[in-house]
Design an enzyme around this catalytic site. Structure first.
Site, PDB file in Angstrom:
ATOM      1  CG  ASN A 189      25.919 -25.085  -1.712  1.00  0.00           C
ATOM      2  OD1 ASN A 189      25.409 -26.018  -2.321  1.00  0.00           O
ATOM      3  ND2 ASN A 189      25.561 -24.763  -0.470  1.00  0.00           N
ATOM      4  CB  VAL A 192      21.798 -25.996  -2.769  1.00  0.00           C
ATOM      5  CG1 VAL A 192      20.337 -25.555  -2.803  1.00  0.00           C
ATOM      6  CG2 VAL A 192      22.155 -26.503  -1.377  1.00  0.00           C
ATOM      7  CD  GLU A 210      24.722 -15.156 -10.603  1.00  0.00           C
ATOM      8  OE1 GLU A 210      25.956 -15.224 -10.392  1.00  0.00           O
ATOM      9  OE2 GLU A 210      24.247 -14.805 -11.688  1.00  0.00           O
ATOM     10  CB  CYS A 244      30.182 -16.137  -3.824  1.00  0.00           C
ATOM     11  SG  CYS A 244      29.640 -14.605  -4.614  1.00  0.00           S
TER      12      CYS A 244
END
Length: 491
Positions: A189, A192, A210, A244
């Site tokens: 995410n 982080v 990513e 995602c």
């Protein structure tokens, strides 16, 4: 010295021996990795079943099948990818050898995610091996069983010094981030991701992030709504919504909202039966922390379908929300769960404005038979990837770069893009110690005449139609005297 420090030090020492660089060695390691997925399929799918309740077929379809394809592609194309890449020259360098030489970066840190623990951890590793790097692999601690299997199996198949596996949680990851790497590849995410980038900045370490975000899905009232909703349902509820690039929410006109809801409900029943809780193809939320997080998102919205849940089993039924407001809880963060909000808009223009007011998403979906409408969405929005009339499938195409933009990430991978992302593209020019007269125009004293010739030879490329010149002409020029004119050249 900590366990993490030792792993990084061993990886760097192994890399410095040079054994990861020969193509033969890279190919051997990739073949060994390929063998892991044929010989240890049962251990892999059993662990994924325990972590995410994926069926054996689902685990293979969404986790290992793509990896087998990536490894196979790398094996077929590695010599081509690693070869020197010729480039266009200007007239000044016409007789020189000029090319790009891909070379390994060094030691790469790969921090994987828990939602597709093998796919998003091993795909970057394939690129790292193919590019000739060492790599420290950090699987997500959230997938406890998969992390253990990865820790046990990878050292049995690939070089355990070059490619060590480091398990653990936040503390271990923080210790890894204190070490110096040549590249960090993180999947997760954006919160982080910022921490990763801050840690990397201390050593000027490049990163690939990513990330994710709220990927919108616009459904045009003139499309085949039944087919559109079937594909959206698949994209949304696969892996219990923990993808995602899952469509995060639907934008559509009020006139088709009821029809969209009914078609999604039909597809849920078709895919997961009347009772998804007992369906082997319907997953579970990864843990109770995320279960509670997702359930809180439902508190201020109207449930049109689903909503059933069982905290003890981390089960949330496929859920649809109707008439959702932009300020609703479910619209304030990436859902990452089996909840599909529907927001109504007056038409495409309002949908585009709505999308553009928010962070750039990892994916954007549009369903319409109208090519002009699709192109308008493409041209007036920005996202990591865009798919028309389907969901998720761009991830499966190795010839497309997969990655985000803005808040959804930076850098890309898959296929050759993984190799390039984890390589340094080294500029090389090889000149002979001859034809020194040609260099006179760059040496002092500088004059208007020298500048004129420099302008001609530097700004004109060897392939321009009006500036075709042979090497013999260049070698015949005696720049020290500047006593010739353009008519002496083969133009």
């Amino acid at each position: 010295m900590s366990r993490e420090q030792q792993a990084v030090a061993r990886a760097r020492k192994a890399f410095e021996t040079g054994r990861s660089k020969p193509l033969e060695y890279r190919i051997c390691q990739l073949k060994n990795l390929q063998r892991l997925f044929t010989e240890r399929q049962k251990e892999i799918v059993d662990a994924i079943k325990k972590d995410l309740n994926k069926s054996e077929q689902g685990a293979q379809l969404y986790e290992t099948l793509g990896l087998e394809g990536e490894i196979g592609l790398a094996l077929r194309k590695l010599k081509e990818w690693a070869a020197p890449r010729s480039v266009e020259k200007n007239l000044l360098t016409l007789s020189d050898t000029v090319y790009i030489q891909p070379e390994p970066l060094g030691v790469v840190l790969i921090i994987g995610a828990w939602n597709y623990p093998w796919a998003v951890t091993i795909q970057p590793l394939v690129g790292a091996i193919a590019a000739g790097n060492a790599a420290v692999v950090k699987p997500s601690e959230v997938c406890v069983h998969t992390a253990k299997v990865m820790e046990d199996l990878l050292p049995l198949y690939i070089d355990k010094e070059l490619y060590p596996v480091v398990t653990g949680g936040v503390t271990e990851t923080q210790e890894l981030l204190r070490q110096r790497f040549d590249h960090i590849f993180y999947t997760g995410n954006s919160t982080v991701g910022k921490i990763i980038m801050e840690a990397a900045a201390k050593n000027l370490t490049p990163v690939t992030l990513e990330l994710g975000g709220k990927s919108p899905c616009y459904i045009d009232k003139n499309c085949d709504i039944s087919i559109a909703c079937r594909r959206v349902t698949w994209g949304k509820y696969t892996n219990c919504g923990q993808t995602c690039i899952a469509p995060d929410y639907i934008l559509c006109e009020p006139s088709i909202q009821d029809r969209v809801i009914e078609e999604v409900k039909k597809s849920i029943k078709e895919f997961y039966t009347d009772n998804p809780k007992t369906c082997p193809d319907y997953g579970r939320i990864i843990n109770q922390h995320h279960f509670k997080r997702v359930m809180k998102l439902l508190s201020d919205s109207t449930i049109a379908a689903g909503g059933q849940n069982d905290e003890s089993d981390c089960y949330i039924a496929p859920t649809v929300l109707r008439d959702v407001k932009p300020e609703a809880n479910v619209m304030q963060e990436e859902i990452f769960g089996p909840v599909l909000p529907i927001l109504t808009v007056s038409g495409l223009d309002e949908a585009i404005k709505f999308i553009n007011k928010r962070e750039k998403p990892l994916a954007l979906y549009v369903f319409s038979p109208d090519e002009k409408l699709i192109n308008k969405v493409r041209d007036e929005t920005s996202s990591g990837g865009m798919v028309a009339n389907d969901c998720l499938v761009h991830f499966s195409i190795s010839s497309l770069p997969f990655g985000g933009v803005g808040n959804s990430g930076m850098g890309s991978y898959h296929g050759k893009f993984s190799f390039d992302q984890l390589s340094h593209m080294r500029s090389c020019l090889i000149k002979q110690l001859k034809m020194e007269g040609v260099n006179s125009m760059r040496y002092p004293p500088h004059t208007a005449k020298k500048l004129g010739w420099a302008r001609f030879f530097i700004l004109k490329t060897a392939t321009e139609q009006k500036c075709r010149i042979c090497v013999s002409c260049v070698s015949s020029l005696i720049w020290s005297s500047f006593s010739f004119n353009l008519s002496s050249l083969c133009i």
